[in-house]
Design a protein around this motif. Sequence first.
Motif, PDB file in Angstrom:
ATOM      1  N   SER A 148     -51.642   2.981  -6.097  1.00  0.00           N
ATOM      2  CA  SER A 148     -51.552   2.073  -4.951  1.00  0.00           C
ATOM      3  C   SER A 148     -50.748   2.740  -3.856  1.00  0.00           C
ATOM      4  O   SER A 148     -50.194   3.811  -4.043  1.00  0.00           O
ATOM      5  N   GLY A 149     -50.691   2.085  -2.712  1.00  0.00           N
ATOM      6  CA  GLY A 149     -49.984   2.654  -1.574  1.00  0.00           C
ATOM      7  C   GLY A 149     -50.915   3.532  -0.765  1.00  0.00           C
ATOM      8  O   GLY A 149     -52.097   3.677  -1.089  1.00  0.00           O
ATOM      9  N   ARG A 150     -50.362   4.143   0.293  1.00  0.00           N
ATOM     10  CA  ARG A 150     -51.200   4.878   1.218  1.00  0.00           C
ATOM     11  C   ARG A 150     -50.586   6.234   1.510  1.00  0.00           C
ATOM     12  O   ARG A 150     -49.357   6.389   1.525  1.00  0.00           O
ATOM     13  N   GLY A 151     -51.429   7.220   1.704  1.00  0.00           N
ATOM     14  CA  GLY A 151     -50.950   8.528   2.112  1.00  0.00           C
ATOM     15  C   GLY A 151     -51.870   9.073   3.181  1.00  0.00           C
ATOM     16  O   GLY A 151     -53.082   9.059   3.018  1.00  0.00           O
ATOM     17  N   VAL A 152     -51.287   9.517   4.288  1.00  0.00           N
ATOM     18  CA  VAL A 152     -52.098  10.095   5.358  1.00  0.00           C
ATOM     19  C   VAL A 152     -51.617  11.517   5.589  1.00  0.00           C
ATOM     20  O   VAL A 152     -50.424  11.751   5.789  1.00  0.00           O
ATOM     21  N   VAL A 153     -52.532  12.472   5.511  1.00  0.00           N
ATOM     22  CA  VAL A 153     -52.188  13.875   5.711  1.00  0.00           C
ATOM     23  C   VAL A 153     -53.085  14.429   6.817  1.00  0.00           C
ATOM     24  O   VAL A 153     -54.304  14.293   6.747  1.00  0.00           O
ATOM     25  N   ALA A 154     -52.463  15.014   7.820  1.00  0.00           N
ATOM     26  CA  ALA A 154     -53.179  15.596   8.963  1.00  0.00           C
ATOM     27  C   ALA A 154     -54.140  14.584   9.578  1.00  0.00           C
ATOM     28  O   ALA A 154     -55.220  14.934  10.048  1.00  0.00           O
ATOM     29  N   GLY A 155     -53.754  13.325   9.556  1.00  0.00           N
ATOM     30  CA  GLY A 155     -54.555  12.286  10.198  1.00  0.00           C
ATOM     31  C   GLY A 155     -55.629  11.673   9.323  1.00  0.00           C
ATOM     32  O   GLY A 155     -56.372  10.805   9.768  1.00  0.00           O
ATOM     33  N   PHE A 156     -55.744  12.125   8.066  1.00  0.00           N
ATOM     34  CA  PHE A 156     -56.773  11.575   7.186  1.00  0.00           C
ATOM     35  C   PHE A 156     -56.154  10.910   5.956  1.00  0.00           C
ATOM     36  O   PHE A 156     -55.161  11.407   5.412  1.00  0.00           O
ATOM     37  N   ASP A 157     -56.767   9.820   5.556  1.00  0.00           N
ATOM     38  CA  ASP A 157     -56.279   9.087   4.394  1.00  0.00           C
ATOM     39  C   ASP A 157     -56.657   9.832   3.114  1.00  0.00           C
ATOM     40  O   ASP A 157     -57.818  10.209   2.934  1.00  0.00           O
ATOM     41  N   VAL A 158     -55.696  10.025   2.221  1.00  0.00           N
ATOM     42  CA  VAL A 158     -55.972  10.838   1.039  1.00  0.00           C
ATOM     43  C   VAL A 158     -56.989  10.196   0.100  1.00  0.00           C
ATOM     44  O   VAL A 158     -57.726  10.885  -0.598  1.00  0.00           O
ATOM     45  N   ALA A 159     -57.034   8.864   0.096  1.00  0.00           N
ATOM     46  CA  ALA A 159     -57.981   8.192  -0.802  1.00  0.00           C
ATOM     47  C   ALA A 159     -59.357   8.055  -0.160  1.00  0.00           C
ATOM     48  O   ALA A 159     -60.377   8.243  -0.809  1.00  0.00           O
ATOM     49  N   ALA A 160     -59.373   7.785   1.155  1.00  0.00           N
ATOM     50  CA  ALA A 160     -60.647   7.511   1.829  1.00  0.00           C
ATOM     51  C   ALA A 160     -61.374   8.786   2.269  1.00  0.00           C
ATOM     52  O   ALA A 160     -62.599   8.853   2.215  1.00  0.00           O
ATOM     53  N   SER A 161     -60.654   9.804   2.723  1.00  0.00           N
ATOM     54  CA  SER A 161     -61.332  11.022   3.208  1.00  0.00           C
ATOM     55  C   SER A 161     -60.747  12.274   2.565  1.00  0.00           C
ATOM     56  O   SER A 161     -60.184  13.126   3.253  1.00  0.00           O
ATOM     57  N   PRO A 162     -60.885  12.396   1.249  1.00  0.00           N
ATOM     58  CA  PRO A 162     -60.285  13.553   0.562  1.00  0.00           C
ATOM     59  C   PRO A 162     -60.797  14.903   1.071  1.00  0.00           C
ATOM     60  O   PRO A 162     -60.030  15.852   1.167  1.00  0.00           O
ATOM     61  N   THR A 163     -62.089  14.975   1.423  1.00  0.00           N
ATOM     62  CA  THR A 163     -62.623  16.276   1.856  1.00  0.00           C
ATOM     63  C   THR A 163     -61.957  16.746   3.145  1.00  0.00           C
ATOM     64  O   THR A 163     -61.608  17.917   3.279  1.00  0.00           O
ATOM     65  N   GLN A 164     -61.758  15.812   4.088  1.00  0.00           N
ATOM     66  CA  GLN A 164     -61.086  16.192   5.337  1.00  0.00           C
ATOM     67  C   GLN A 164     -59.644  16.619   5.071  1.00  0.00           C
ATOM     68  O   GLN A 164     -59.146  17.549   5.680  1.00  0.00           O
ATOM     69  N   VAL A 165     -58.988  15.893   4.158  1.00  0.00           N
ATOM     70  CA  VAL A 165     -57.613  16.272   3.821  1.00  0.00           C
ATOM     71  C   VAL A 165     -57.604  17.681   3.246  1.00  0.00           C
ATOM     72  O   VAL A 165     -56.838  18.544   3.670  1.00  0.00           O
ATOM     73  N   ARG A 166     -58.522  17.925   2.299  1.00  0.00           N
ATOM     74  CA  ARG A 166     -58.567  19.239   1.645  1.00  0.00           C
ATOM     75  C   ARG A 166     -58.777  20.376   2.635  1.00  0.00           C
ATOM     76  O   ARG A 166     -58.236  21.464   2.486  1.00  0.00           O
ATOM     77  N   ARG A 167     -59.592  20.110   3.644  1.00  0.00           N
ATOM     78  CA  ARG A 167     -59.875  21.137   4.633  1.00  0.00           C
ATOM     79  C   ARG A 167     -58.618  21.511   5.404  1.00  0.00           C
ATOM     80  O   ARG A 167     -58.486  22.612   5.909  1.00  0.00           O
ATOM     81  N   ASN A 168     -57.682  20.564   5.482  1.00  0.00           N
ATOM     82  CA  ASN A 168     -56.496  20.770   6.313  1.00  0.00           C
ATOM     83  C   ASN A 168     -55.226  21.107   5.549  1.00  0.00           C
ATOM     84  O   ASN A 168     -54.155  21.151   6.125  1.00  0.00           O
ATOM     85  N   VAL A 169     -55.366  21.272   4.238  1.00  0.00           N
ATOM     86  CA  VAL A 169     -54.177  21.647   3.476  1.00  0.00           C
ATOM     87  C   VAL A 169     -54.444  22.914   2.664  1.00  0.00           C
ATOM     88  O   VAL A 169     -55.573  23.215   2.302  1.00  0.00           O
ATOM     89  N   GLY A 170     -53.371  23.641   2.425  1.00  0.00           N
ATOM     90  CA  GLY A 170     -53.425  24.791   1.517  1.00  0.00           C
ATOM     91  C   GLY A 170     -52.535  24.455   0.328  1.00  0.00           C
ATOM     92  O   GLY A 170     -51.563  23.724   0.479  1.00  0.00           O
ATOM     93  N   ILE A 171     -52.903  24.961  -0.835  1.00  0.00           N
ATOM     94  CA  ILE A 171     -52.143  24.618  -2.030  1.00  0.00           C
ATOM     95  C   ILE A 171     -51.793  25.870  -2.822  1.00  0.00           C
ATOM     96  O   ILE A 171     -52.652  26.725  -3.048  1.00  0.00           O
ATOM     97  N   VAL A 172     -50.542  25.971  -3.217  1.00  0.00           N
ATOM     98  CA  VAL A 172     -50.161  26.988  -4.196  1.00  0.00           C
ATOM     99  C   VAL A 172     -49.644  26.227  -5.408  1.00  0.00           C
ATOM    100  O   VAL A 172     -48.648  25.504  -5.321  1.00  0.00           O
ATOM    101  N   PHE A 173     -50.368  26.384  -6.505  1.00  0.00           N
ATOM    102  CA  PHE A 173     -50.026  25.619  -7.700  1.00  0.00           C
ATOM    103  C   PHE A 173     -48.832  26.224  -8.426  1.00  0.00           C
ATOM    104  O   PHE A 173     -48.493  27.384  -8.243  1.00  0.00           O
ATOM    105  N   GLN A 174     -48.282  25.396  -9.309  1.00  0.00           N
ATOM    106  CA  GLN A 174     -47.158  25.824 -10.120  1.00  0.00           C
ATOM    107  C   GLN A 174     -47.550  27.020 -11.014  1.00  0.00           C
ATOM    108  O   GLN A 174     -46.835  27.999 -11.094  1.00  0.00           O
ATOM    109  N   ASP A 175     -48.711  26.913 -11.674  1.00  0.00           N
ATOM    110  CA  ASP A 175     -49.179  28.020 -12.518  1.00  0.00           C
ATOM    111  C   ASP A 175     -50.148  28.875 -11.715  1.00  0.00           C
ATOM    112  O   ASP A 175     -50.876  28.366 -10.889  1.00  0.00           O
ATOM    113  N   PRO A 176     -50.155  30.185 -11.972  1.00  0.00           N
ATOM    114  CA  PRO A 176     -51.040  31.050 -11.205  1.00  0.00           C
ATOM    115  C   PRO A 176     -52.513  30.690 -11.402  1.00  0.00           C
ATOM    116  O   PRO A 176     -52.945  30.371 -12.506  1.00  0.00           O
ATOM    117  N   THR A 177     -53.287  30.719 -10.317  1.00  0.00           N
ATOM    118  CA  THR A 177     -54.705  30.349 -10.395  1.00  0.00           C
ATOM    119  C   THR A 177     -55.588  31.408  -9.756  1.00  0.00           C
ATOM    120  O   THR A 177     -56.653  31.106  -9.266  1.00  0.00           O
TER     121      THR A 177
END
Lengths: 325, 255
Positions: free
Chosen positions: A57-86
């Motif tokens: 529950s709750g809401r998260g907005v990243v780079a102007g996009f809602d994480v639940a409603a527009s995950p693809t747009q969010v993904r396009r605007n974020v970079g991720i470095v995971f804890q374990d090497p990938t």
Amino acid sequence: MAVIETRSLTKTFGKIQAVRGIDLSIEQGEIFGLLGPNGAGKTTTIGMLCTIIRPTSGRGVVAGFDVAASPTQVRRNVGIVFQDPTLDTILTGRENLQLHARLYGIPAGVRGLWIDEMLALVDLKDRADDLTRTYSGGMRRRLELARGLLHRPAVLFLDEPTLGLDPQTRARVWEYIRQTARKENTTVVLTTHYMEEAQQVCGRVGIIDQGKIIALDTPQNMIDSLGGDIVAVSAESPPLDRIRSLSYVSSVRMVDGVMEATMKSAHLHLAQLLPLISGVKSVEMRKPTLNDVFMKLTGRDIREDDAARGESWVETVARHQQRGR
Amino acid sequence: MNPSRLLQRELMGISAVWWREFKVFWREKSRIISSIVQPLIWLFLFGSGIGASLSVENVHYRDYIYPGILTMSVIFGSVFFGLYIVWDRKLDVLKAVLVAPVARISIFFGKVLGGCTDVLLQVIILFSFSFLFPAVDLRGIPQALLILLVTSIALVSLGLALGSLLESLEGFQVISAFLVFPLFFLSGALFPLDERLPSWLTGLVKLNPLSYTVDGVRGALLGMNRYPFWVDLGIITLFASVMLIVGSVMFSRMK
């Protein structure tokens, strides 16, 4: 403008409440640290912000996009470095970046150029055409950093970017993080439990414990709020109440049989303080760290594993059960 | 974002995964060599040995099993390619790919294309040995290739579906023993489906979709088919469509 905005962001796994209502607002260009012990909910929070984990529950907005409603747009605007090497260890460093560039839709015309730029930034140009399985831990992290930044994201998420690296490499990785963030004006959100490092790198930190943010400020303000320096005195039975009543002392507590008093300008007051304590074995004076802030807030040490604190596994289990985790 | 741009993005994602699989395939030369040598051992050591005392409808046994052995390398190559994602997941290689702004189904299709490319290249190399088998009609190769391609699509999807379910590599053995080997032996790859077979075996062979691959390839290369080519191709295409759907659903649900 806030590039990340969350409201009561919550995640429950079965009966376990991993994240219990987080409110955050992070500005463009900030280096923001999410600090806390293992299992505090750091990774889950980041997971929700980069759309790997769906919020309960709750809401998260990243780079102007809602994480639940527009995950693809969010993904396009974020970079991720995971804890374990990938990294793809059967590919070369350059090929890893080429794969990433295609997956993120970087046009063929600029792909080569951007890749070269990133390789130069993390000093991996010479080794770019070697298989990544021949890389050292530090080199792999740097390549992952380059990969996370390649598509020029608005936000870079780093989950424990220096975990498992030796201290020297850790320092270098932090330097790269700082450099790239400044250069690209990228917002960096990182988790770590190396408090001293967070203190140096982050503009602002949020301390998270048991799924909740319990403090949010600049590292300096947090440390200042403790009210001065820490004097640690090892003695037989220090008169705690007496010391607590002194005007220049802001707080006193016992940590593993050592008295720790927080006071302003400790160097001036030490001479007055010590005669009050009999049988002094050793005295140590130091500037407080974020770890002390965490200890003050929770009464616990954030550092390393529970075992390192001399706690038996039975106690550990009992405490975790108590905490509902 | 407009639909054509969206489609273009997804196609780029598919080609990215495809590109990666091809790179990996090309890099692991030893894997290519063993995937070629193994069927040749079957053909020349097993086929020539049995062939010394046996022929089927006046065709040398070694030539007779050539279509079956081609199918075998497609079965093993495809299923194990798909299952390989268990290993990818264990090494977290897939993690970075799965968080990219590309639909899961595109990643699945990229994988399927990658697997089919690997397997088809192996098959083409095996075809280059066709001249060693006097009974083989080279003009049937395009038809054989088509039916083997569709079979490969079906089996890579099957492998990916199973690979998304498996938690560990231990499952490999189980799938190998209970699925891959039975599929191969019950495809009629090594024996003709005639009235001398016990009826339970005939029944099982007829239920196995891969029997129609073997029949189709055998028809194309040796002219020894039980069903018309379009029936074989139709059944295999149906099987591949079902597997594509099952595979993409399972892959999308994968953690």
